[in-house]
Design a protein around this motif. Structure first.
Motif, short mmCIF file in Angstrom:
data_model
loop_
_atom_site.label_atom_id
_atom_site.label_comp_id
_atom_site.label_asym_id
_atom_site.label_seq_id
_atom_site.Cartn_x
_atom_site.Cartn_y
_atom_site.Cartn_z
N MET A 27 0.79 -1.22 0.00
CA MET A 27 0.00 0.00 0.00
C MET A 27 0.83 1.28 0.00
O MET A 27 0.29 2.39 -0.07
N ARG A 28 2.15 1.16 0.07
CA ARG A 28 3.02 2.33 -0.05
C ARG A 28 3.19 2.74 -1.51
O ARG A 28 3.66 3.85 -1.78
N ARG A 29 2.80 1.86 -2.43
CA ARG A 29 2.98 2.13 -3.86
C ARG A 29 1.66 2.61 -4.45
O ARG A 29 0.60 2.03 -4.20
N ALA A 30 1.73 3.66 -5.26
CA ALA A 30 0.53 4.31 -5.79
C ALA A 30 -0.30 3.34 -6.64
O ALA A 30 -1.54 3.32 -6.53
N LEU A 31 0.35 2.55 -7.48
CA LEU A 31 -0.38 1.61 -8.33
C LEU A 31 -1.13 0.57 -7.50
O LEU A 31 -2.27 0.23 -7.79
N HIS A 32 -0.48 0.09 -6.45
CA HIS A 32 -1.10 -0.90 -5.58
C HIS A 32 -2.28 -0.30 -4.81
O HIS A 32 -3.33 -0.93 -4.66
N LYS A 33 -2.08 0.91 -4.32
CA LYS A 33 -3.16 1.59 -3.58
C LYS A 33 -4.36 1.82 -4.48
O LYS A 33 -5.51 1.62 -4.08
N ALA A 34 -4.10 2.21 -5.73
CA ALA A 34 -5.19 2.44 -6.68
C ALA A 34 -5.93 1.14 -6.99
O ALA A 34 -7.16 1.13 -7.10
N ALA A 35 -5.19 0.05 -7.11
CA ALA A 35 -5.81 -1.25 -7.38
C ALA A 35 -6.71 -1.67 -6.24
O ALA A 35 -7.79 -2.22 -6.44
N ARG A 36 -6.26 -1.41 -5.00
CA ARG A 36 -7.07 -1.75 -3.83
C ARG A 36 -8.34 -0.91 -3.79
O ARG A 36 -9.43 -1.41 -3.48
N GLU A 37 -8.21 0.37 -4.10
CA GLU A 37 -9.37 1.25 -4.08
C GLU A 37 -10.36 0.89 -5.18
O GLU A 37 -11.57 1.02 -5.01
N GLU A 38 -9.85 0.41 -6.30
CA GLU A 38 -10.71 0.04 -7.42
C GLU A 38 -11.45 -1.27 -7.15
O GLU A 38 -12.55 -1.48 -7.67
#
Length: 274
Positions: free
Chosen positions: A211-222
């Protein structure tokens, strides 16, 4: 020819996991759970090995972890190496019983059917024998001894993957956040639609999530309803200590994530039987 329906059932993992807390314990009916992706390096073996532990340790099911990947990772994660003199494909080509290949682990109720180098030729073997449900028949037979069978599958699209789809009651698809992983999910959906009339449910799982990585955070939110397995040192320790996360650090967030994922799986299996 009519076009196949590619709209397949998927599981809202986090919602199911929350509802399971009040759900009854599933009965003894056997079920086969495939951990499958067409993309390698997605945490597939780690997820399969930890789910098998959850099945045996948390649900009390007699469980078989069946390694169909020539890399032999599942056996390694439990400190087992394949016997060079034994051929994992014999049960397919010669219709021999797999009992002599099955190995016990240090955990009660959890056995492993390890891979060996002969697995490299399994696609050719299955094609040659011409039995489209050979794997399903073997799983059905093993289901007389085991309540849960977890398949650790190689990242392929061939006769083996087609047979996995026909054998599975549920398919887990690990997806590290990336555009290639999203494409991998659609390929799995296509594979299921092409090779199974009954469409076993597909559960996408965000794996190695940081979750420190923007792409990963975006995937989780999506995809907030998808189960997730974090990128964590304790998960990496599975290979070092050759034990599942639940045995290494049972109170860790990673162990709790595997437990939530397993609860979602058990709930869905119970739901399909009702």
């Amino acid at each position: 020819m009519a076009k196949r329906d590619r709209t397949l059932p998927r599981i809202a993992g986090s919602v199911i996991a929350n509802r399971l807390r009040a759900a009854p314990t599933p009965g003894p009916t056997a079920a086969t759970i495939a951990v499958y992706s067409v993309k390698g390096g997605v945490g597939k073996t780690t997820i399969a090995a930890n789910l098998a532990w959850c099945a045996a340790e948390l649900s009390g099911h007699r469980t078989l972890l069946w390694d169909l990947d020539a890399a032999g990772g599942s056996g390694f994660l439990y400190g087992l190496e394949p016997h060079a003199s034994r051929q994992a494909t014999d049960m397919f080509s010669r219709e021999e019983a797999p009992d002599k290949l099955i190995r016990r682990t240090d955990f009660e109720g959890l056995d492993i059917l390890p891979a060996d180098e002969s697995i490299r030729t399994i696609d050719a073997t299955l094609t040659a024998i011409g039995k489209r449900k050979r794997l399903a028949r073997l799983a059905e037979s093993l289901g007389q001894q085991y309540q849960r069978i977890v398949l650790d599958c190689p990242p392929v699209m061939n006769e083996l993957s087609a047979q996995v789809v026909r054998a599975a009651d549920l398919i887990i698809v690990p997806l590290p956040p990336s555009p290639l992983s999203a494409r991998a999910l659609e390929l799995v959906v296509r594979e299921v639609a092409d090779h199974s009339k009954r469409h076993p449910p597909i559960l996408p799982v965000l794996s190695m999530l940081d979750m420190r990585r923007a792409l990963h955070k975006a995937a989780r939110e999506e995809n907030p309803a998808w189960p997730m397995i974090p990128y964590a040192s304790v998960v990496e320790q599975c290979a070092v200590q050759q034990r599942p996360v639940g045995a290494i650090a049972p109170q860790s967030p990673s162990a709790q994530r595997f437990i939530s994922l397993w609860k979602a799986i058990e709930h869905k299996l119970a739901e399909r039987r009702s």
